[in-house]
Design a protein around this motif. Structure first.
Motif, PDB file in Angstrom:
ATOM      1  N   THR A   1     -17.946  43.282 -17.134  1.00 19.67           N
ATOM      2  CA  THR A   1     -17.878  44.707 -16.789  1.00 19.67           C
ATOM      3  C   THR A   1     -18.892  45.565 -17.536  1.00 19.67           C
ATOM      4  O   THR A   1     -19.140  46.699 -17.129  1.00 19.67           O
ATOM      5  CB  THR A   1     -16.462  45.258 -17.006  1.00 19.67           C
ATOM      6  OG1 THR A   1     -16.077  45.015 -18.366  1.00 19.67           O
ATOM      7  CG2 THR A   1     -15.474  44.602 -16.056  1.00 19.67           C
ATOM      8  N   SER A   2     -19.497  45.048 -18.584  1.00 26.51           N
ATOM      9  CA  SER A   2     -20.528  45.835 -19.278  1.00 26.51           C
ATOM     10  C   SER A   2     -21.872  45.763 -18.566  1.00 26.51           C
ATOM     11  O   SER A   2     -22.780  46.538 -18.857  1.00 26.51           O
ATOM     12  CB  SER A   2     -20.678  45.359 -20.723  1.00 26.51           C
ATOM     13  OG  SER A   2     -21.099  44.006 -20.748  1.00 26.51           O
ATOM     14  N   ASN A   3     -22.026  44.849 -17.600  1.00 29.00           N
ATOM     15  CA  ASN A   3     -23.261  44.731 -16.828  1.00 29.00           C
ATOM     16  C   ASN A   3     -23.143  45.567 -15.557  1.00 29.00           C
ATOM     17  O   ASN A   3     -22.310  45.285 -14.698  1.00 29.00           O
ATOM     18  CB  ASN A   3     -23.532  43.273 -16.456  1.00 29.00           C
ATOM     19  CG  ASN A   3     -23.825  42.409 -17.669  1.00 29.00           C
ATOM     20  OD1 ASN A   3     -24.177  42.911 -18.726  1.00 29.00           O
ATOM     21  ND2 ASN A   3     -23.680  41.106 -17.509  1.00 29.00           N
ATOM     22  N   LEU A   4     -23.996  46.592 -15.472  1.00 26.97           N
ATOM     23  CA  LEU A   4     -23.956  47.509 -14.328  1.00 26.97           C
ATOM     24  C   LEU A   4     -25.052  47.171 -13.328  1.00 26.97           C
ATOM     25  O   LEU A   4     -26.165  46.795 -13.711  1.00 26.97           O
ATOM     26  CB  LEU A   4     -24.102  48.946 -14.807  1.00 26.97           C
ATOM     27  CG  LEU A   4     -23.005  49.432 -15.752  1.00 26.97           C
ATOM     28  CD1 LEU A   4     -23.315  50.838 -16.249  1.00 26.97           C
ATOM     29  CD2 LEU A   4     -21.648  49.387 -15.065  1.00 26.97           C
ATOM     30  N   TYR A   5     -24.738  47.370 -12.049  1.00 26.59           N
ATOM     31  CA  TYR A   5     -25.646  46.989 -10.965  1.00 26.59           C
ATOM     32  C   TYR A   5     -25.770  48.095  -9.930  1.00 26.59           C
ATOM     33  O   TYR A   5     -24.827  48.841  -9.676  1.00 26.59           O
ATOM     34  CB  TYR A   5     -25.127  45.730 -10.250  1.00 26.59           C
ATOM     35  CG  TYR A   5     -25.166  44.512 -11.120  1.00 26.59           C
ATOM     36  CD1 TYR A   5     -26.246  43.640 -11.082  1.00 26.59           C
ATOM     37  CD2 TYR A   5     -24.125  44.231 -11.998  1.00 26.59           C
ATOM     38  CE1 TYR A   5     -26.285  42.515 -11.889  1.00 26.59           C
ATOM     39  CE2 TYR A   5     -24.155  43.111 -12.817  1.00 26.59           C
ATOM     40  CZ  TYR A   5     -25.241  42.261 -12.752  1.00 26.59           C
ATOM     41  OH  TYR A   5     -25.288  41.156 -13.563  1.00 26.59           O
ATOM     42  N   LEU A   6     -26.933  48.152  -9.313  1.00 23.09           N
ATOM     43  CA  LEU A   6     -27.139  48.938  -8.105  1.00 23.09           C
ATOM     44  C   LEU A   6     -26.846  47.983  -6.950  1.00 23.09           C
ATOM     45  O   LEU A   6     -27.417  46.891  -6.875  1.00 23.09           O
ATOM     46  CB  LEU A   6     -28.593  49.418  -8.048  1.00 23.09           C
ATOM     47  CG  LEU A   6     -28.920  50.460  -7.015  1.00 23.09           C
ATOM     48  CD1 LEU A   6     -28.324  51.798  -7.449  1.00 23.09           C
ATOM     49  CD2 LEU A   6     -30.422  50.580  -6.861  1.00 23.09           C
ATOM     50  N   TRP A   7     -25.921  48.362  -6.083  1.00 29.75           N
ATOM     51  CA  TRP A   7     -25.538  47.485  -4.982  1.00 29.75           C
ATOM     52  C   TRP A   7     -26.468  47.746  -3.807  1.00 29.75           C
ATOM     53  O   TRP A   7     -26.427  48.801  -3.180  1.00 29.75           O
ATOM     54  CB  TRP A   7     -24.082  47.705  -4.604  1.00 29.75           C
ATOM     55  CG  TRP A   7     -23.117  47.308  -5.688  1.00 29.75           C
ATOM     56  CD1 TRP A   7     -23.422  46.961  -6.973  1.00 29.75           C
ATOM     57  CD2 TRP A   7     -21.714  47.231  -5.588  1.00 29.75           C
ATOM     58  NE1 TRP A   7     -22.281  46.670  -7.670  1.00 29.75           N
ATOM     59  CE2 TRP A   7     -21.210  46.828  -6.847  1.00 29.75           C
ATOM     60  CE3 TRP A   7     -20.813  47.471  -4.560  1.00 29.75           C
ATOM     61  CZ2 TRP A   7     -19.868  46.654  -7.099  1.00 29.75           C
ATOM     62  CZ3 TRP A   7     -19.465  47.298  -4.807  1.00 29.75           C
ATOM     63  CH2 TRP A   7     -19.000  46.881  -6.058  1.00 29.75           C
ATOM     64  N   THR A   8     -27.312  46.796  -3.519  1.00 26.44           N
ATOM     65  CA  THR A   8     -28.317  46.905  -2.479  1.00 26.44           C
ATOM     66  C   THR A   8     -27.726  46.465  -1.138  1.00 26.44           C
ATOM     67  O   THR A   8     -26.580  46.011  -1.074  1.00 26.44           O
ATOM     68  CB  THR A   8     -29.522  46.021  -2.840  1.00 26.44           C
ATOM     69  OG1 THR A   8     -29.080  44.668  -2.941  1.00 26.44           O
ATOM     70  CG2 THR A   8     -30.142  46.460  -4.159  1.00 26.44           C
TER      71      THR A   8
ATOM     72  N   ASN B   1     -18.746  39.277  -3.620  1.00 30.64           N
ATOM     73  CA  ASN B   1     -18.170  38.128  -4.315  1.00 30.64           C
ATOM     74  C   ASN B   1     -19.135  37.510  -5.318  1.00 30.64           C
ATOM     75  O   ASN B   1     -18.787  36.558  -6.014  1.00 30.64           O
ATOM     76  CB  ASN B   1     -17.725  37.061  -3.299  1.00 30.64           C
ATOM     77  CG  ASN B   1     -16.650  37.603  -2.381  1.00 30.64           C
ATOM     78  OD1 ASN B   1     -15.678  38.193  -2.831  1.00 30.64           O
ATOM     79  ND2 ASN B   1     -16.857  37.430  -1.085  1.00 30.64           N
ATOM     80  N   ASP B   2     -20.366  38.038  -5.382  1.00 27.23           N
ATOM     81  CA  ASP B   2     -21.374  37.544  -6.318  1.00 27.23           C
ATOM     82  C   ASP B   2     -22.288  38.698  -6.727  1.00 27.23           C
ATOM     83  O   ASP B   2     -23.484  38.696  -6.448  1.00 27.23           O
ATOM     84  CB  ASP B   2     -22.180  36.406  -5.684  1.00 27.23           C
ATOM     85  CG  ASP B   2     -23.174  35.778  -6.653  1.00 27.23           C
ATOM     86  OD1 ASP B   2     -23.040  35.976  -7.887  1.00 27.23           O
ATOM     87  OD2 ASP B   2     -24.105  35.096  -6.172  1.00 27.23           O
ATOM     88  N   ILE B   3     -21.710  39.695  -7.379  1.00 25.49           N
ATOM     89  CA  ILE B   3     -22.480  40.873  -7.802  1.00 25.49           C
ATOM     90  C   ILE B   3     -23.658  40.464  -8.688  1.00 25.49           C
ATOM     91  O   ILE B   3     -24.798  40.862  -8.458  1.00 25.49           O
ATOM     92  CB  ILE B   3     -21.575  41.887  -8.551  1.00 25.49           C
ATOM     93  CG1 ILE B   3     -20.411  42.352  -7.668  1.00 25.49           C
ATOM     94  CG2 ILE B   3     -22.376  43.065  -9.078  1.00 25.49           C
ATOM     95  CD1 ILE B   3     -20.801  43.130  -6.456  1.00 25.49           C
ATOM     96  N   ALA B   4     -23.397  39.637  -9.698  1.00 21.18           N
ATOM     97  CA  ALA B   4     -24.441  39.247 -10.647  1.00 21.18           C
ATOM     98  C   ALA B   4     -25.604  38.521  -9.971  1.00 21.18           C
ATOM     99  O   ALA B   4     -26.754  38.672 -10.379  1.00 21.18           O
ATOM    100  CB  ALA B   4     -23.859  38.382 -11.755  1.00 21.18           C
ATOM    101  N   GLY B   5     -25.320  37.752  -8.938  1.00 27.80           N
ATOM    102  CA  GLY B   5     -26.361  36.973  -8.278  1.00 27.80           C
ATOM    103  C   GLY B   5     -27.058  37.669  -7.130  1.00 27.80           C
ATOM    104  O   GLY B   5     -28.079  37.187  -6.644  1.00 27.80           O
TER     105      GLY B   5
ATOM    106  N   PRO C   1     -29.617  44.578 -11.202  1.00 28.36           N
ATOM    107  CA  PRO C   1     -29.130  45.069 -12.490  1.00 28.36           C
ATOM    108  C   PRO C   1     -29.803  46.395 -12.874  1.00 28.36           C
ATOM    109  O   PRO C   1     -31.019  46.540 -12.770  1.00 28.36           O
ATOM    110  CB  PRO C   1     -29.531  43.969 -13.481  1.00 28.36           C
ATOM    111  CG  PRO C   1     -29.729  42.745 -12.639  1.00 28.36           C
ATOM    112  CD  PRO C   1     -30.239  43.264 -11.312  1.00 28.36           C
ATOM    113  N   MET C   2     -28.997  47.352 -13.294  1.00 30.99           N
ATOM    114  CA  MET C   2     -29.557  48.646 -13.703  1.00 30.99           C
ATOM    115  C   MET C   2     -30.495  48.481 -14.893  1.00 30.99           C
ATOM    116  O   MET C   2     -31.476  49.199 -15.001  1.00 30.99           O
ATOM    117  CB  MET C   2     -28.442  49.640 -13.989  1.00 30.99           C
ATOM    118  CG  MET C   2     -27.721  50.084 -12.730  1.00 30.99           C
ATOM    119  SD  MET C   2     -26.556  51.409 -13.055  1.00 30.99           S
ATOM    120  CE  MET C   2     -25.714  51.517 -11.479  1.00 30.99           C
ATOM    121  N   ARG C   3     -30.223  47.533 -15.770  1.00 31.95           N
ATOM    122  CA  ARG C   3     -31.119  47.303 -16.912  1.00 31.95           C
ATOM    123  C   ARG C   3     -32.498  46.856 -16.439  1.00 31.95           C
ATOM    124  O   ARG C   3     -33.503  47.145 -17.076  1.00 31.95           O
ATOM    125  CB  ARG C   3     -30.506  46.324 -17.903  1.00 31.95           C
ATOM    126  CG  ARG C   3     -30.443  44.916 -17.417  1.00 31.95           C
ATOM    127  CD  ARG C   3     -29.838  43.946 -18.452  1.00 31.95           C
ATOM    128  NE  ARG C   3     -29.755  42.612 -17.917  1.00 31.95           N
ATOM    129  CZ  ARG C   3     -28.802  42.172 -17.106  1.00 31.95           C
ATOM    130  NH1 ARG C   3     -27.800  42.967 -16.775  1.00 31.95           N
ATOM    131  NH2 ARG C   3     -28.827  40.947 -16.642  1.00 31.95           N
TER     132      ARG C   3
END
Length: 182
Positions: free
Chosen positions: A117-124, A130-134, A138-140
């Motif tokens: 939950t500390s990793n934030l993402y822009l959802w494209t 089901n695979d946000i990280a992949g 990533p906002m970073r």
């Protein structure tokens, strides 16, 4: 007969400060992203794409800065994939010069990876819930792209997303330190 210094300063100040007038030596660049229709329909929004299109139209007008059409990267709905946005941040943003102005606008989902939950993402467009990280951006990495690829010292980021506080936090001051003349 050349104008005196006072007249030149007044003329330049008028040009710079007049409503609807912009310094001709400073170019304006923008990345505008709006996603309403996602590949995974459960993520769909109503007006994000329209907001991006309206921002794009505004930027082309004198009141919006008279951006040159080829200085705006507009990515809407299916065109706003993770790869396309990454390419805009890494390649397109290499074009502005140090004295130019850059606007980045996002209207879409943003959020954490449920597993971290500390990793934030822009959802494209092509984000898989089901695979946000992949699959999301990533906002970073947005911050990193701005630090590594962008020379412009003046950057405005407008983000109409959840968790948008994750954008721009690590950018800091844009002015580069210059070596003193020897």
């Amino acid at each position: 007969m050349s104008p005196n210094v006072s007249e030149t300063a007044t003329t330049r100040a008028t040009l710079v400060n007049a409503p609807g007038r912009y310094r001709p030596d400073i170019e304006r660049w923008a990345i505008v992203v709006g996603i309403s229709d996602y590949q995974h329909k459960e993520l769909n929004l109503k007006w994000a794409h329209r907001d991006a299109e309206e921002v794009h139209k505004l930027l082309l007008t004198p009141a919006g800065g008279s951006f040159a059409a080829d200085h705006i990267q507009l990515l809407v709905n299916e065109a706003a994939t993770t790869q396309a946005i990454s390419r805009a941040l890494r390649s397109f943003l290499q074009k502005p010069a140090e004295e130019d102005v850059v606007l980045i606008y996002f209207a879409c989902h943003g959020g954490p990876d449920p597993g971290r939950t500390s990793n934030l993402y822009l959802w494209t467009y092509d984000t898989d819930p089901n695979d946000i990280a992949g699959s999301a951006l990533p906002m970073r990495e947005i911050d990193l792209s701005l630090r590594e690829n962008l020379l412009a010292e003046r950057v405005v980021i407008l983000a109409d997303t959840c968790h948008s506080g994750g954008l721009g936090g690590g950018i800091g001051r844009r002015r580069r330190l210059r070596k003193p003349a020897s």
